[in-house]
Structures are given as structure tokens and as C-alpha cells.
Design an enzyme around this catalytic site. Structure first.
Site, PDB file in Angstrom:
ATOM      1  N   CYS A 252       0.819  -1.222   0.000  1.00  0.00           N
ATOM      2  CA  CYS A 252       0.000   0.000   0.000  1.00  0.00           C
ATOM      3  C   CYS A 252       0.848   1.266   0.000  1.00  0.00           C
ATOM      4  O   CYS A 252       0.639   2.168  -0.827  1.00  0.00           O
ATOM      5  CB  CYS A 252      -0.982  -0.021   1.168  1.00  0.00           C
ATOM      6  SG  CYS A 252      -0.217   0.048   2.815  1.00  0.00           S
ATOM      7  N   HIS A 300      -2.653   1.367   6.828  1.00  0.00           N
ATOM      8  CA  HIS A 300      -2.986   1.210   5.399  1.00  0.00           C
ATOM      9  C   HIS A 300      -3.157   2.598   4.801  1.00  0.00           C
ATOM     10  O   HIS A 300      -3.564   3.544   5.477  1.00  0.00           O
ATOM     11  CB  HIS A 300      -4.267   0.399   5.228  1.00  0.00           C
ATOM     12  CG  HIS A 300      -4.550   0.052   3.791  1.00  0.00           C
ATOM     13  ND1 HIS A 300      -3.861  -0.943   3.121  1.00  0.00           N
ATOM     14  CD2 HIS A 300      -5.410   0.580   2.880  1.00  0.00           C
ATOM     15  CE1 HIS A 300      -4.310  -1.032   1.877  1.00  0.00           C
ATOM     16  NE2 HIS A 300      -5.241  -0.109   1.705  1.00  0.00           N
ATOM     17  N   HIS A 312      -5.697   1.950  -4.435  1.00  0.00           N
ATOM     18  CA  HIS A 312      -4.791   1.402  -3.423  1.00  0.00           C
ATOM     19  C   HIS A 312      -4.399  -0.026  -3.790  1.00  0.00           C
ATOM     20  O   HIS A 312      -5.000  -0.656  -4.664  1.00  0.00           O
ATOM     21  CB  HIS A 312      -5.444   1.437  -2.033  1.00  0.00           C
ATOM     22  CG  HIS A 312      -6.599   0.495  -1.863  1.00  0.00           C
ATOM     23  ND1 HIS A 312      -6.776  -0.277  -0.736  1.00  0.00           N
ATOM     24  CD2 HIS A 312      -7.649   0.188  -2.676  1.00  0.00           C
ATOM     25  CE1 HIS A 312      -7.872  -1.001  -0.840  1.00  0.00           C
ATOM     26  NE2 HIS A 312      -8.419  -0.739  -2.000  1.00  0.00           N
TER      27      HIS A 312
END
Length: 336
Positions: A252, A300, A312
Site C-alpha cells: 500500500c 494502510h 490502493h
């Protein structure tokens, strides 16, 4: 006084009740309805999701330790180069002073005790020099310069030793976090493989994004944000690879770092650091190119693409894709 407690069932009663429960469970399954708490596939999917989340935490810890190890490696290399140059300069200075002392000694102009000054203890130089009434101002200045250089060298060596020890600790942390990630991912794959084909296929379909949302009317906050969004879009469909920052695969934070690098902007490696790599704005004011970090620990991160969507790298087995910005709790929105 009488008791209102029901008598404990006998073994026969328990067996009968167990048989009845099994029969009810089988009937419910046949009708497509399971009693509460009897959904093993849902439990397995939840466990896979949990393992992926824990692996992501460990991945960000790995990234942080790896980034620190790279930085320390560079710092140690520069320190060693500096130490080598200092040592060469000190050797030259000592050779010069030694030649001068030798010439003066041979001519009878220098007390033999001057030789004591060329020991490995620079702190004694000036004290011993003061005891020599034949030493000149020039030699004293050179000795003072040598003393300062040797002290600097000792400090640099001590600092290099400390950084080498820290580098060793950081490399061990990298290896430890790597083992944690791989253990979590192995367990997640085992659970996925244990699912019936239909459930595993459904999970895989949920991990693929074939749709492109309507992003018309969403304007990036700057030219560099627009370039970063374009780079992130070019990565759509590339696989999640833990610890990777492109271009063939990403985790990520790696996707965010790579996308902004294409726009000429350097971002830190971890999602936690990226959450502070700019000005924070309210989610209601998010614009394409803003970084959206998730969960309380910012473990994240995605890039806002406009119209309530982020790009993402979700988790292993999934590719870079669009998802709703509210897919999980938002902790910060940052404009680099």
C-alpha cells in the site's frame, strides 16, 4: 426450602439433545439457513481478512526497519570514508612532525624526551610539550592541530561503531518482520485453500476490480498531485507484493511512494510516515492526489481519486484497484 434449579440432564438425555441439534442443523443447512454461530466459511473468510490485516501491520514494520537499515548503511559508508581521510591526514601530520623532530634531534636542538609525544594518547601531547623548553611555537601549533584531528577521529570512530550496532539491530528487525509477514500469509493461503471452490471463487472475485468509477469533475490540488494520480492509475491491475514499491508490484505505501516519485516528489516509505508528509485536510475536502490513511495506527494508505474513490494496493492476492474511500475507518487525509 425447595430448589428451582433444573436437574442436570443424563448422558442419554444429552445424547438425544445432541442428535436433535444435529438433525436441526442438517435440516437448516438443506434449506440454506444455518443457526447463529454455525457459519464456518464466514469464520474462515473473517480469519483470512484478519491475517491479511496483521500481515499488513508487519509489512509496514518491515518497511520501516528496511528503510532505517538503508539509511544507516549509507551513513556508515560516509563515516568510514571520512575516517579514512582523517587517518590519512593524521598520518601525514605525524610524519611531518616526526621528520622535524628527527632533524632537530640529530642537530642536537631537541630534547630526546620529545619522542614521547608520538605515543597513541593525544591528550598527553600538550602537557608533555609544555615541559620541553626547546619546542617552538610552530611545533606547538602543529601538535595542537594533530591533537584536535585525533580527537575528531576518535569521536567519528565511536559514532561509526554505534551506527554499525544500530544497523545490525535494524537488519535483525527486518528479518524478524519478514518472518512474521510470511507466517501470516502462509496461514491465510492455507485457509483460502481449505474453502470450498465456490467460496474461494467468491472471495477471489471480491479481490478483483473490473470496474472504473466515474471520476469526472474531480480536480487534483496541484500539477504534481495530477501527475501522481496518473501514475497510480497506470498501476491499476498490478499485483500486491508485500515490501515492494514498484514498478511491477506494490504494497500500500509502496504504491503511494512510487506514484509521487513519478511526479518528482519524495515520500517516506511507511504509511505511518506518509500520514504526516504534508498538510492534513478534512475528508470532506479531499481532492485527487491526497493520501488517505486508515485505522488508528495508520497501517494502510490509499490515494484519493475523486468522487468518493481511492486507488490502493489492498492485500496479497488482490491487484491495485479502486475502492470506496470509506472501505475502512479513515484516520487522516494528507495533501503532500
Amino acid at each position: 426450602m425447595g430448589s428451582h434449579r433444573r436437574p442436570a440432564p443424563s448422558g442419554l438425555d444429552r445424547g438425544a439433545r445432541g442428535a436433535t441439534l444435529c438433525a436441526l442443523t442438517a435440516a437448516a443447512a438443506a434449506l440454506g439457513v444455518l443457526p447463529a454461530g454455525a457459519a464456518p466459511q464466514d469464520d474462515r473468510r473473517a480469519e483470512v481478512d484478519r491475517l491479511y490485516e496483521e500481515a499488513e501491520h508487519a509489512t509496514e514494520s518491515y518497511n520501516k526497519a528496511d528503510e532505517r537499515a538503508d539509511l544507516l548503511h549509507d551513513e556508515v559508508g560516509r563515516a568510514q570514508d571520512r575516517i579514512a581521510r582523517q587517518q590519512e591526514r593524521i598520518n601525514t601530520m605525524r610524519d611531518g612532525l616526526g621528520s622535524l623532530a628527527g632533524a632537530q634531534y640529530r642537530s642536537g636542538g631537541l630534547d630526546p624526551s620529545l619522542a614521547l609525544m608520538f605515543s597513541d594518547d593525544p591528550d598527553d601531547y600538550l602537557d608533555k610539550a609544555a615541559a620541553l623548553d626547546r619546542i617552538g611555537a610552530r611545533q606547538a601549533g602543529e601538535l595542537r592541530e594533530l591533537q584536535t584531528a585525533m580527537r575528531d577521529l576518535a569521536q567519528d570512530r565511536s559514532e561509526a561503531t554505534r551506527k554499525l550496532a544500530e544497523l545490525d539491530r535494524s537488519r535483525k528487525a527486518v528479518a524478524r518482520h519478514k518472518r512474521t509477514v510470511e507466517r501470516k500469509l502462509t496461514r491465510a493461503r492455507q485457509l483460502l485453500n481449505s474453502m470450498p471452490d465456490a467460496d474461494r471463487a467468491a472471495y477471489d472475485r471480491a479481490s478483483r476490480s473490473g470496474r472504473t468509477p466515474d471520476l469526472t469533475g474531480a480536480a487534483p490540488s496541484s500539477g504534481r498531485a495530477a501527475a501522481a494520480v496518473a501514475a497510480a492509475r497506470s498501476a491499476l491491475g498490478r499485483p500486491y507484493v508485500w515490501g515492494a514499491n514498484g514498478p511491477s508490484g506494490f504494497d500500500c505505501s509502496g504504491l503511494m511512494q512510487w506514484s509521487y516519485a513519478q511526479a518528482g516528489v519524495g515520500l517516506p516509505r511507511t504509511s505511518q510516515a506518509q500520514a504526516h508528509a504534508g498538510r492534513q485536510v478534512p475528508l470532506s475536502q479531499a481532492r485527487p492526489g491526497d493520501l488517505v490513511t486508515y485505522r488508528d495506527d495508520a497501517s494502510h494508505v490509499g490515494m484519493y481519486a475523486g468522487n468518493g474513490q481511492v486507488i490502493h494496493a489492498p492485500y496479497p492476492g488482490a491487484s491495485v484497484r479502486y475502492d470506496p474511500v470509506g472501505m475502512m475507518p479513515v484516520s487522516a487525509v494528507t495533501r503532500p
